[in-house]
Enzyme design. Structure first.
Site, mmCIF file in Angstrom:
data_model
loop_
_atom_site.group_PDB
_atom_site.id
_atom_site.type_symbol
_atom_site.label_atom_id
_atom_site.label_comp_id
_atom_site.label_asym_id
_atom_site.label_seq_id
_atom_site.Cartn_x
_atom_site.Cartn_y
_atom_site.Cartn_z
ATOM 1 N N ASP A 152 0.799 -1.231 0.000
ATOM 2 C CA ASP A 152 0.000 0.000 0.000
ATOM 3 C C ASP A 152 0.833 1.283 0.000
ATOM 4 O OD1 ASP A 152 -2.141 -1.647 0.151
ATOM 5 O OD2 ASP A 152 -2.547 -1.331 2.282
ATOM 6 N N ARG A 460 18.078 11.422 -33.768
ATOM 7 C CA ARG A 460 19.318 11.790 -33.072
ATOM 8 C C ARG A 460 19.972 13.023 -33.700
ATOM 9 N NH1 ARG A 460 19.518 6.156 -32.140
ATOM 10 N NH2 ARG A 460 19.636 5.777 -29.887
ATOM 11 N N ARG A 555 25.905 -23.877 -15.691
ATOM 12 C CA ARG A 555 26.056 -22.935 -16.804
ATOM 13 C C ARG A 555 26.351 -21.523 -16.329
ATOM 14 N NH1 ARG A 555 22.225 -23.912 -21.658
ATOM 15 N NH2 ARG A 555 23.814 -25.504 -21.960
ATOM 16 N N HIS A 650 17.400 -5.039 -28.796
ATOM 17 C CA HIS A 650 16.395 -3.975 -28.791
ATOM 18 C C HIS A 650 15.174 -4.214 -27.924
ATOM 19 C CE1 HIS A 650 18.875 -2.252 -31.884
ATOM 20 N NE2 HIS A 650 18.246 -1.125 -31.619
ATOM 21 N N GLN A 653 14.674 -1.504 -25.491
ATOM 22 C CA GLN A 653 14.187 -0.153 -25.811
ATOM 23 C C GLN A 653 12.686 -0.099 -25.985
ATOM 24 O OE1 GLN A 653 16.440 1.277 -29.167
ATOM 25 N NE2 GLN A 653 17.242 2.952 -27.935
#
Ligand code: ADP
Length: 752
Positions: A152, A460, A555, A650, A653
């Protein structure tokens, strides 16, 4: 030597396990013995195998789990002194003299009572002959640190409690989903969220989801005819083309007289007065459950580490401490004062003293409530007669960052509501060069909050030479009074350019604001940039899946994350996933450190470790690349483990913005609009004033302003990151938490 016990109590909250892990490992690292008390205070009373020693590995692999692995309970018994006497007896038998309690305000109250009564209860046990005087002398006092586990976010003193961010994720996901079905049928939905005394989830849920109305306990809707007013807003909304109407209501909602407002009542009102087709969704326990968000995992880890340290370092004179966070810093607060203030807030809500309740919730809460009031309006206030209107351009620049749209929407609505005219610029500074502009009205940004990417388009582009001339012409032609740039470093660079060229182009002599939006979190003057939290959650979820893929074999994964030259995402991923190591450019990658890592991996796998995660920032080192690291570990690991690479790319993003990013986007956009207005209308020196070009940020004082001319002092332009980064001092914690136990034991033996 100290012996520390940890328990979780009251309602469970996602992140409790992460906190538990941090408490246990920090305490072990500091040389204490650690015990878990299972099933909260009930376990403390029952003793026996409810109190068990924990080691390094018992808390392995739990960081991502919801709930609490040591169980929680509500214990009526613990409220009686007689039961607490039993509890103290059990603690004494284990020689426990430090306690970390993870729970809500009830649990912390219990802890404080235990602390106060400890000497008297000890004496009583000695008198009874239950324990010896020597036993009592070994544990003369009980030191206590508390962490608030509560979805909460209902504790005074801390900006956030453990679990609240995750609960917001559940709420925002649900409302996003409900919005699409509601819009399809033009339905109204009443969504009930948790919060008996505290409206945080309802308020922030509404702010982050773009809901149309919110009802919270601390500040009930105005007047006797609030139902009519609510309907008016929703009716107007329909009139101007909103296809869905969503009302978020906290479970403890009440009217100004203190009568409960139920979801059923709201449904009935909407049906009767608006003739709407209304559905109720009570979100219930899904808000409590499931894997904690990245933010909660990190917050819990930081708080857990601080709590263990505080409890172990406290002395006989120490009052119980509450570990909280304020302005992005972990702080130690007097526990009982916070709990008491909390009771005052609850009491204020109960006695309809709403002004006091809102005041005690703090300026952030009040501010968010005011913003919400504007954002939910169906239409803006009409401009005041004679008011000066500001025409301000809004630009997205740099890479797309989730949350950009939420910021644009908020800036547009808050600006329009204050009588100004926002102009959207398409595709970054290209749009200013090519005169690609569009006026944005109230409804133009409808539904933008949950959408990832950039609806305006971003680029950009940093303007040069003749392009500056084109920009000056566009600004003059469209009578642009000010610019709000919401974006990443390319945007800051472009603004810097305009700023530096002010002498040559009078059109650039206007207030210009930069609002940080980049998943990399590499922007100046802000602890957080919009998009970084979303990226961190996407990465964390991906790493969780990668971990699960490796059940059968030993691994080691080398996982490459974005961030440009900024290691924020890499380091925070390590904290949120329990990774062994984060390689970041700021620190560099040295051969000696790699050798140490290889030893650590071998020691770990030799002693039963099954999985290791090495997180590498994409530009950590130009020669020690991700494949290089993988090859190195593969070769040196021999048969102990195999190595795989995951380059996340990606997915980092994309995605819908997280609640944290949405709320910050809205709050910073609000600050930006106010700053603009202040600068433009009230500061006659704005023209040619250096201070009119500024960067907004989330910082020490929540929202802060820094003039652009400070940038050379604070920013490393070569590597595109702030010279000082607040999170850099968390590296030691990542290191400590991830060391394999045998390694830790060996090191301890050496130093002994
Ligand atoms: P939360 O910690 O989530 O607020 P509760 O209020 O149910 O949840 O409190 C959890 C437990 O803390 C209670 O079941 C009880 O054991 C203990 N507790 C709460 N209030 C007190 C009190 N005043 N005195 C002693 N113990 C308390």
């Amino acid at each position: 030597m100290k012996r520390l016990a940890v328990l979780t109590s009251g309602g469970d909250a996602p992140g409790m396990n992460a906190a538990l892990r941090a408490v246990v490992r920090t305490a072990l690292d500091l040389g204490a013995e650690v015990f878990a008390i299972y099933e909260g205070y009930q376990g403390m009373i029952e003793g026996g195998n409810r109190i068990r020693a924990l080691n390094w590995d018992t808390v392995g692999g739990i960081l991502h789990k919801g709930g609490t692995i040591i169980g929680t309970a509500r214990s009526l018994e613990f409220r009686t002194r007689q039961s607490r006497l039993k509890a103290v007896h059990n603690l004494v038998q284990h020689g426990i003299n430090a306690l970390v309690v993870i729970g809500g305000d009830g649990s912390l109250t219990g802890a404080n009572i235990l602390h106060k009564e400890w000497p008297a209860l000890l004496a009583e046990l000695v008198n009874q002959g239950t324990i010896s005087a020597e036993q009592a002398a070994q544990v003369p006092f009980l030191t206590i640190a508390g962490i608030v586990g509560s979805i909460d976010n209902d504790m005074y003193g801390t900006d956030m409690t453990i679990g609240a961010d995750t609960a917001l994720h559940r709420i925002v996901d649900a409302v996003d989903a409900i919005s699409s079905t509601a819009a399809s049928h033009q339905r109204a939905f009443v969504v009930e969220v948790m919060g008996r005394h505290c409206g945080y989830l309802a308020l922030m849920g509404a702010l982050a989801s773009g809901a149309d109305f919110a009802i919270i306990p601390e500040n009930p809707p105005d007047g006797d005819n609030w139902e009519e007013k609510m309907c008016e807003i929703l009716r107007d909304g329909r009139r101007i083309g909103r296809r869905d109407s969503i009302v978020i209501i906290a479970e403890g909602a009440q009217d100004r007289k203190g009568n409960p407002i139920t979801s059923d009542h709201v449904k009935q009102v909407l049906e009767e007065k608006l003739g709407e087709d209304v559905r109720i969704t009570v979100l219930g326990h899904v808000q409590r459950g499931g894997s904690p968000s990245a933010h909660d995992r990190i917050l819990s880890t930081l708080m857990g580490a601080a709590a263990a340290k505080a409890a172990l370092e406290a002395t006989d004179a120490s009052e119980p401490l509450l570990i909280g966070n304020r302005n992005n810093k972990i702080v130690e607060l007097p526990l009982i004062a916070c709990v008491e203030t909390n009771h005052t807030i609850n009491e204020a809500v109960r006695t309809h003293n709403y002004k006091k309740a809102m005041q005690l919730r703090g300026p952030g809460f009040q501010g968010s409530f005011d913003i919400l009031r504007t954002l939910v309006r169906a239409l803006p206030h009409p401009p005041k007669p004679g008011q000066k209107q500001i025409r301000f351009a809004i630009i997205n620049a740099g890479g797309a960052a989730p949350g950009m749209n939420a910021a644009v929407r908020a800036a547009v609505r808050l600006g329009v509501d204050r009588g100004h005219i926002p102009i959207g610029v398409k595709r970054g500074f290209r749009g200013l060069i090519n005169e690609d502009l569009v006026e944005l009205d109230w409804m133009a940004v409808n539904g933008w909050t949950p959408v990832g990417g950039s609806e305006l388009g971003t680029s950009r582009k940093v303007p040069e030479d003749r392009e500056l001339y084109s920009i000056a012409r566009t600004l003059e032609k469209h009578k642009i009074d000010a610019i709000l740039m919401i974006g990443g470093w390319a945007g800051y660079k472009a603004v810097l350019k305009l700023y530096q060229e002010r002498q040559h182009y009078p059109a650039f002599n206007i207030p210009i604001l930069c609002l940080p939006a980049s998943i990399d979190n590499n922007l100046p003057f802000s602890d957080f940039s919009i998009g970084a939290d979303t990226a961190l959650n996407s990465i964390t979820e991906a790493v969780d899946k990668i971990k699960q893929s490796a059940v059968a074999s030993n691994r080691c994964f080398v996982i490459e994350v974005m961030g440009h030259y900024c290691g924020y995402l890499a380091l925070m991923t390590a904290l949120a996933t329990g990774a062994e190591r984060a390689y970041i450019h700021e620190e560099g990658v040295a051969l000696a450190a790699l050798k140490e890592d290889i030893d650590m991996l071998s020691a770990g796998f030799e002693h039963g470790k099954r999985l290791a995660l090495m997180i590498r920032n994409e530009h950590a080192n130009p020669l020690y690349t991700t494949p290089f690291l993988a090859a190195l570990f593969e070769q040196e690991g021999g048969d102990l483990y195999d190595v795989r690479i995951a380059v996340l790319g990606h997915l980092q993003q994309g995605g819908n913005p997280s609640p944290f990013d949405r709320v910050n986007a809205v709050r910073m956009a609000n600050a930006a609009v106010h700053f603009l207005e202040e600068e433009f209308l009230n500061n006659p020196k704005t023209k040619n004033s250096e201070a009119a070009v500024v960067c907004v940020g989330m910082g020490n004082d929540h929202i802060q302003w820094t003039p652009m001319y400070e940038i050379a002092r604070a920013y490393d332009e070569e590597f595109q990151r702030p010279k000082q980064q607040w999170w850099m001092n968390l590296r030691a914690l990542v290191h400590m938490l991830a060391q394999p136990d045998p390694y830790f034991a060996k090191r301890n033996r050496q130093s002994a």
